[in-house]
Structure formats: C-alpha cells, structure tokens
Design a protein around this motif. Structure first.
Motif: not given
Lengths: 89, 271
Positions: B42, B59, B62, B89-94
């Motif tokens: 994120g 990333d 992925n 990943s830059q998506t916030r799904d940690k």
C-alpha cells in the motif's frame, strides 16, 4: 536529575533515564499483558468474599518508579452498621 | 546457504528502506546474489529509492495470489546485475500477505539467492510481522531518539516471540544499526549517545550511519548511497556494516557529520 546531568547540561541524560524506567516496565508488561487487569480481578474476588462493595467504587493505581513501584487499591465499603441493618431486614 | 534478513524498526522514517537499499547494493557489489523485498503493502517505496519505480509490472501480492510467477515479478537492477527487487503492491490489500504465501516465496528465493533482505513497514501490523516471520537475522534500525529506541525495544520483543525461529526455540540474530547520528550533538549531550542506546537495547552494534546530505541525494536520484557515492562517509559506514554482517570483526568507528571520521575506535565488540 542528578549532579552529573547538571554538569553535562544537555537533555540526553534525561532521555536516557526516562527510557530506562519506561522500558523496564514495558518489558514486563509485554511478557505479562494486562497485569493490572488480572490483579484487579483477583483482589476484588478476595475482598468480595468478606464484604460487599460496588465495583464502580474501586480504584486501582500503579505508580511506576525506577527501583520500586507502588500499587494502590482504594475500595469504598458501605458502613457496616447499615450493612448489618440490610442483612437483618 | 541463503540468509534471510529483516530490516525493521517499529517507528517510521528512521531509515529502513534507505538502509535496505544501501546494504543490498553493498552486498551485490561484492558479487553476492541479493534480493530485496518490499513488505510495505500500500505504501511501497523501495522501488523509488532503487530507481526502479517505472519498471514495476508485477509485485509480491501478485506472486502470492498466483497472478504472476516469481521470476516475472523480480526486477533486476540496471547497475548491479546481482541485485534484484521484489516490489510491494500499491493496492491496499495487506491481508493478502498470507503466512503460507510469504513462506512459499521465501523458500523459492532461498534456492536462488545468497541474501534475501525483507524491508519491513513501520508499525507492528501484518506487513511488519510477515516481514520478520521467516528471518534468520534482523537489522534493527534506530535513531538516537526516545521514540525510536522505545519502538525498537518493542520490535526486539516481537523478534523473540513471533518469528518462526523463536517459536522453534531458536534465536533470531539481532544487529543494531544506528542511523541519522550527529556526533557533535551527542558530544554536547543533546542527543542520546551510542553507548546510551547500546546499553538500553543491549544488542550488538552493526554500524553507525551519520546524518548526511549524501543519503538524501542518493534517494533523490534513485540510487543507493553505496552505489551513488561509494566514497562518502555514510556509504563507507554501510560497507563496514556489510562486512560485519558477513562475520568480519572490524571495530566500529563513530563517524562525524563533518565528513571526516574520528579516529576514535569504539571500545565495544562489533556485531
């Protein structure tokens, strides 16, 4: 603060002392989480066996010092006369 | 035999990512095969500090989700051919950082690399616990300042309880890396001294990185300081730290921000 800190002037010795005290407690707290909660529960259970009190009128405080800490338990107990009166009635 | 390192601190902004990049590049410069992994899902930044921000396609998440294979996600550094980056990943799904997923990635990397360096996010949440989970050794990055020292102490506690090694009853080797050090301020008693920090945290010292313009400049241009200005004081401190990491016993010097090095040898045994 002591003589040494006065001579050395800067604030680093204060930082060092504060950290030493704080971490000594946090290390214990992390290996024994909620120590105060456990103490509270067990102390109240023992006292509750002999006198009745309102849980809201209980104060438990921990004061942390460098070499000694104090635990203060303050419980407000209703007067025994009134209490026995209630029991008799 | 691959070594899995975690670079961690608890507190943010102390220099974890900068140090990961500098140490990774220093190890790679000597020919070791190194992969640096960004665990800050994120809020990734290791790509930026390494100058690879425009080359990220896949990333870590992925790879964990099976969207990409590990070799597809690895980015090879343009300057050092034995240095690789596995970006976050830059998506916030940690929550996508599963224990099994991370374990699989690390296992696969172990067969191909000499050093696997996990750049931990700040805090003690999932990203941070996953970054340290499979570590053989930890580098605790600390500034000589009260909040950083306190958070480092907390992280040391987690390394001793929440890692796979700790759960097996083994020890995670711990190394203290003091960054942003001002020797003149410490000398005037305005900043915690190296001895203060060592005494409070009681883990072996890996190195002292002085506060330096060179470190900022290196981040600005997207090149680790050990590549960008290898002769600078902070770069030399990182090179020394690298050698200590490899088991060499060299004394720790206290660098001065003025540029030179005090030839005052440090009395303590190095990590």
């Amino acid at each position: 603060m002591n003589l040494f800190t006065l001579f050395r002037r800067g604030s680093a010795p204060v930082a060092r002392e504060r950290l030493q005290i704080l971490l000594a407690h946090e290390r214990v707290a992390c290996s024994h989480p909620d120590l105060l909660g456990i103490l509270r529960e067990e102390i109240l259970a023992v006292i509750g066996r002999h006198v009745s009190f309102e849980p809201d009128k209980v104060q438990i405080k921990m004061d942390r010092g460098k070499s000694v800490s104090t635990l203060a338990v303050d419980i407000e107990i209703p007067n025994l006369e009134r209490l026995s009166g209630v029991i008799a009635a | 035999m691959a070594q899995v390192l975690v670079v961690t601190s608890g507190k943010g902004g102390v220099g974890k990512t900068t140090s990961t990049a500098a140490l990774g590049a220093a190890l790679a410069r000597e020919g070791a095969k190194v992969v640096v992994i960004d665990f800050d899902v994120g809020l990734r930044n290791l790509d930026l500090v390494l100058g690879a921000e425009r080359r990220v396609v896949f990333d870590l998440i992925n790879v964990i989700n099976g969207v990409a294979k590990l070799p597809q996600a690895l980015i090879r550094d343009k300057r050092m051919e034995t240095l690789y980056l596995l970006p976050a990943s830059q998506t916030r799904d940690k929550d996508a950082l599963t224990e099994e997923g991370v374990a699989k990635v690390i296992e696969e990397l172990r067969t191909n690399f000499d050093w696997i360096i996990c750049d931990s996010p700040a805090g003690i949440e999932r990203g941070a616990t996953m970054a340290m989970r499979y570590a053989d050794a930890a580098i605790i990055v600390t500034n000589p300042e009260v909040s950083s020292v306190r958070d480092s102490d907390r992280i040391i506690g987690l390394l001793d309880s929440k890692t796979v090694k700790a759960e097996r009853g083994e020890r995670v080797d711990k190394h203290l890396l003091i960054t942003r050090y001002h020797s003149s301020r410490a000398a005037r008693g305005e900043m915690l001294s190296i001895n203060d920090v060592l005494e409070i945290l009681s883990i072996p010292l890996l190195g002292i990185i002085p506060e330096s313009q060179e470190v900022l400049r290196a981040s600005n241009v997207g090149s680790p300081v050990t590549l960008n200005s290898p002769a600078s004081v902070p770069a030399r401190a990182y090179f020394d730290a690298t050698r200590r990491l490899k088991g060499e016993n060299i004394p720790v010097q206290i660098p001065s921000e003025a540029g030179g090095i005090f030839n005052k040898l440090f009395g303590r045994k190095a990590a």
